[in-house]
Design an enzyme around this catalytic site. Structure first.
Site, short mmCIF file in Angstrom:
data_model
loop_
_atom_site.label_atom_id
_atom_site.label_comp_id
_atom_site.label_asym_id
_atom_site.label_seq_id
_atom_site.Cartn_x
_atom_site.Cartn_y
_atom_site.Cartn_z
N GLU A 1 -68.03 -75.70 50.11
CA GLU A 1 -68.01 -76.03 48.82
C GLU A 1 -67.64 -74.58 48.32
OE1 GLU A 1 -68.37 -78.41 47.21
OE2 GLU A 1 -69.46 -79.84 48.49
N GLU B 1 -60.78 -66.36 40.40
CA GLU B 1 -62.26 -66.70 40.13
C GLU B 1 -63.03 -65.21 39.77
OE1 GLU B 1 -64.71 -68.13 43.09
OE2 GLU B 1 -65.70 -69.67 41.73
N CYS C 1 -69.57 -71.68 40.62
CA CYS C 1 -68.46 -72.00 40.90
C CYS C 1 -67.65 -72.93 40.23
CB CYS C 1 -68.49 -72.53 42.70
SG CYS C 1 -69.69 -73.95 42.85
N LYS D 1 -79.17 -69.32 56.37
CA LYS D 1 -78.93 -67.90 55.96
C LYS D 1 -78.63 -67.86 54.72
CE LYS D 1 -75.84 -65.04 55.56
NZ LYS D 1 -76.00 -64.09 54.46
#
Lengths: 299, 478
Positions: free
Chosen positions: B258, B389, B292, B184
């Site tokens: 991840e 983040e 990331c 997806k």
């Protein structure tokens, strides 16, 4: 000495204690529970650890992590081998304890203890080899030097196998500390004595205090706070039943602990490296090489 | 602001890519409509132009795709590795052939500069397929024992920041090891995955081996939860990663995650300042900081702070923000309005908490989602901009005095994905790299990737590694 005088002598019982931070405390809760042999005869009153004991063990394991993970692999190997040496010297004691705990004949219990001692020797040899097997240089398509090496995950909580009170315990504990992790072990609920006695051997094997911490008590009561603890990096669910394992795995998701799920293991077979790699991270370090490029020298 | 260094526009032509007005789901080798007929639109973040209408997968579609993958698994896993290898080599070659088209497409759908899709994303996408193609017939030698077996159906959910690259990271090792795939893509960047479906067709890949299900989070959750999925691979936020870990608790599903990061880029006083500045820029402004492993926390040794910041600000003033299809563009568009809102609110929190905000003078286009490169000084470790983040072009600057302090600050985060070290002293590089709790450490460089190199996080940045020999493990029953 006649048989009569032997019968008259009362044996000295041992007060079994926890092994936390290199010391042998009682449970802070002051609680104990009764442990019996397979026939129901009383063996000892052992500490019924509390959540606080579990948290204290995490603190001890975290404190020990820097030193243990920073020790050379050679040094760790020497210490693991020393554990085997110490166990060999107390072989008879463990044979007796395992026979009582698991209801085994003396010869069968001896086989378990021998295998457990040999297992320490096996893992002692792994400490300075695992990095070469699972790490190495990567052939990057560019002017870089790049190396992947395994590093310990950190503090590992271990729910020790319930049935194999000694060989099973050693089989799950040794790989965790061989790779530089520190551990908190929840001993078999029904048969905790070999695990608690192991603390005595660890304490005299040059293993720094806190690297291994042994708790006895109700598995679910101790494992639950460990699974949820934010300063625990990984959990081995070897001795958790299906429902408890699921519950612990959900709790472990809160800080994304590494989880090793329960699986059927033949403890008498030579282990693979899975139990070591389950609690290793891989760190990849890059650096430019300054290789000659189309534009000429860069060094 | 005109300057002598003003560049004339140098747009890449978009005529090379032919985007159809609508796309279906790719299930069992066919493009099909969603079971409930739902569709959504994908827009170009730099212009807000609607690029195409896409079928939106729901639970029934997930089930259908998993069934197709399960059926295909039998034959695919039974193929000799050398045959699977050839399919992967074909795919790699077709990606190279269509590289320019895919780069333009990715830039249109994602908003990142063509310079990056053309020179970073696409070459790496092809390289991943080449790398794992070569593993397919050598699995006995990968170090997992003889004849390691695939897991079955891999359910894969990927993010929008590197749409095609993340697809390659997921699909290449899965297919090499004999698994089949239900993937997806993210709702804001479904197009390159659908073009990849067409590449599978051109390569003659057997039906059902790869299934692509564009859709939203609910479709991703259905993939993860599907009882007939044997392996879950996810790249995305830590919050979703935790939810996935809960979902699969008590199952036998293997998982790799991840997740997020808050990478520290540590500059010591003996670092080559000009190189470090380039590395800092690359670390946080590559892909608009939507990475990331971005070096979003700059830790600079106090004695060189002033000098470094001066150089850094001068360098930031030369970055060109604008049309992502322009070959001179350094900073493209933010991927979505939602992401822009998130960046904006975190930056506002940074100001409210007392950090000092700075951006170079910079014209922001009228339509599309944009955020100027931003620098925060006077940042403390407690500030949200130093902890959360941001996933945007926002750099927080902190200082340190000793290497120990640098390490302590770098590790002071629940994340553990990446870090950078800038120093000319080799022993310091090795000592500091050794102490950093991060899965990838770049010294005197940043944001380098290669298919041969394991990548992945410590702590809450996730489990497992992708890339290299390590990347195979996640798809094998070992």
């Amino acid at each position: 000495m006649s048989d009569k005088s032997e019968q008259q002598r009362l044996s000295v019982f041992k007060t079994y204690k926890l092994y936390v931070g290199g010391k042998f405390p009682r449970s802070e809760s002051g609680r104990v529970y009764e442990v019996t042999d397979s026939k129901g005869n009383w063996l000892a009153n052992v500490p019924l650890s509390s959540r606080k004991d579990a948290r204290d063990a995490v603190v001890a394991a975290r404190k020990a992590f820097g030193g243990w993970s920073g020790a050379t692999a050679y040094n760790r190997g020497q210490i693991l081998y020393r554990i085997a040496e110490m166990l060999e010297g107390r072989r008879e004691q463990y044979v007796r304890e395992v026979a009582d705990a698991e209801g085994l004949s003396k010869s069968k219990a001896a086989a378990q203890v021998d295998a457990a001692i040999d297992r320490w020797v096996w893992y002692a040899g792994w400490t300075d080899k695992i990095a070469q097997v699972v790490g190495g240089g990567n052939p990057v398509a560019g002017p870089f030097f790049n190396l992947s090496s395994p590093e310990p995950t950190g503090v590992v909580a271990i729910v020790a196998p319930q049935e194999s009170s000694f060989l099973g315990l050693v089989s799950v504990l040794a790989p965790v500390i061989a790779t530089g992790n520190t551990a908190i072990v929840v001993a078999s609920e029904k048969s905790p004595l070999p695990a608690l006695s192991l603390g005595e051997v660890l304490a005299t094997s040059d293993l720094p205090g806190g690297v291994v911490n042994v708790l006895s008590g109700r598995t679910a009561e101790i494992a639950t706070p460990l699974a949820a603890h934010q300063d625990v990096n990984a959990i081995d669910l070897a001795g958790a039943g299906e429902d408890l394992a699921k519950e612990l795995e959900i709790a472990a998701a809160d800080n994304l602990k590494r989880v090793l799920r329960p699986q059927s293991v033949d403890h008498t077979a030579t282990p693979g490296i899975d139990r070591m790699t389950a609690f290793l991270e891989t760190k990849t370090v890059w650096h430019p090489t300054g290789s000659l490029g189309a534009s000429g020298s860069s060094y | 602001m005109a300057s002598v260094f003003e560049y004339a526009p140098a747009p890449e032509s978009r005529s090379i890519v032919d985007i159809a007005p609508s796309y279906g789901l790719f299930i069992d080798g066919e493009f099909v409509e969603a079971a409930d007929g739902k569709v959504f639109k994908t827009v170009s973040p730099s212009t807000e132009e609607v690029l195409a209408e896409i079928a939106q997968a729901g639970e029934a579609d997930v089930d259908r795709a998993v069934q197709a993958a399960r059926k295909a698994f039998e034959k695919w896993s039974a193929l000799p590795g050398s045959e699977r290898a050839k399919y992967l080599f074909r795919i790699a070659r077709i990606i190279q052939e269509r590289s320019r088209e895919l780069a333009v497409l990715e830039t249109l759908d994602n908003g990142k500069p063509i310079k990056e899709t053309r020179d970073a994303d696409l070459p790496l996408v092809a390289a991943h397929f080449f790398y794992y193609a070569g593993w397919a017939d050598k699995l006995d030698h990968a170090g997992f024992g003889a004849n390691p077996q695939p897991l079955g159906v891999a359910g894969q959910v990927i993010p929008w920041n590197f749409p095609l690259l993340m697809l390659a990271w997921k699909i290449a090792p899965a297919l090499a090891t004999g698994n089949t795939v239900v993937l997806k893509p993210a709702e804001t960047t479904p197009l390159s995955a659908l073009f990849f479906a067409d590449i599978c067709r051109q390569a003659g890949l057997p039906k059902g081996v790869v299934n692509i299900l564009p859709g939203y989070g609910d479709a991703g959750a259905a993939v993860v939860a599907h009882p007939d999925v044997n392996k879950v691979a996810f790249t995305g936020s830590t919050a979703v990663g935790k939810e996935i870990a809960r979902t699969i608790a008590g199952t036998r599903k293997k998982v790799t995650l991840e997740l997020g990061g808050k990478g520290a880029n540590i500059v010591f006083d003996d670092a080559p300042i000009d190189q470090a500045v380039e590395g800092i820029v690359n670390g946080i402004f590559f892909n608009q900081g939507q990475v990331c492993c971005a070096g979003s926390r700059l830790l600079v040794q106090e004695s060189v702070e002033e000098e470094l910041l001066e150089s850094l600000k001068r360098r930031l003033s030369t970055l060109r923000l604008g049309d992502p299809l322009d070959k001179n563009t350094d900073i493209g568009a933010i991927n979505s309005e939602e992401q822009l809102t998130r960046i904006t609110s975190l930056v506002e929190a940074g100001e409210a908490e007392g950090a000092e905000r700075w951006s170079p003078a910079c014209d922001i286009p009228e339509s599309g989602y944009w955020f100027a490169p931003t620098l925060f000084t006077n940042v403390t470790q407690a500030h949200r901009i130093a902890r959360d983040e941001i996933f945007g072009p926002v750099l927080s600057v902190l200082t340190f005095r000793t290497p120990d302090e640098a390490v302590a600050k770098a590790n002071n985060t629940p994340y553990g994905l990446s870090a950078g070290i800038w120093t000319e002293k080799g022993s310091r590089i090795l000592a500091v790299a050794n102490k950093l709790r991060a899965g990838v450490v770049w010294s005197n460089t940043f944001n380098k990737f290669d298919p041969t190199s394991p990548f992945g996080g410590y702590k809450e940045s996730g489990f497992g590694r992708e890339g290299g020999r390590h990347g195979l493990e996640a798809y094998l029953d070992v």
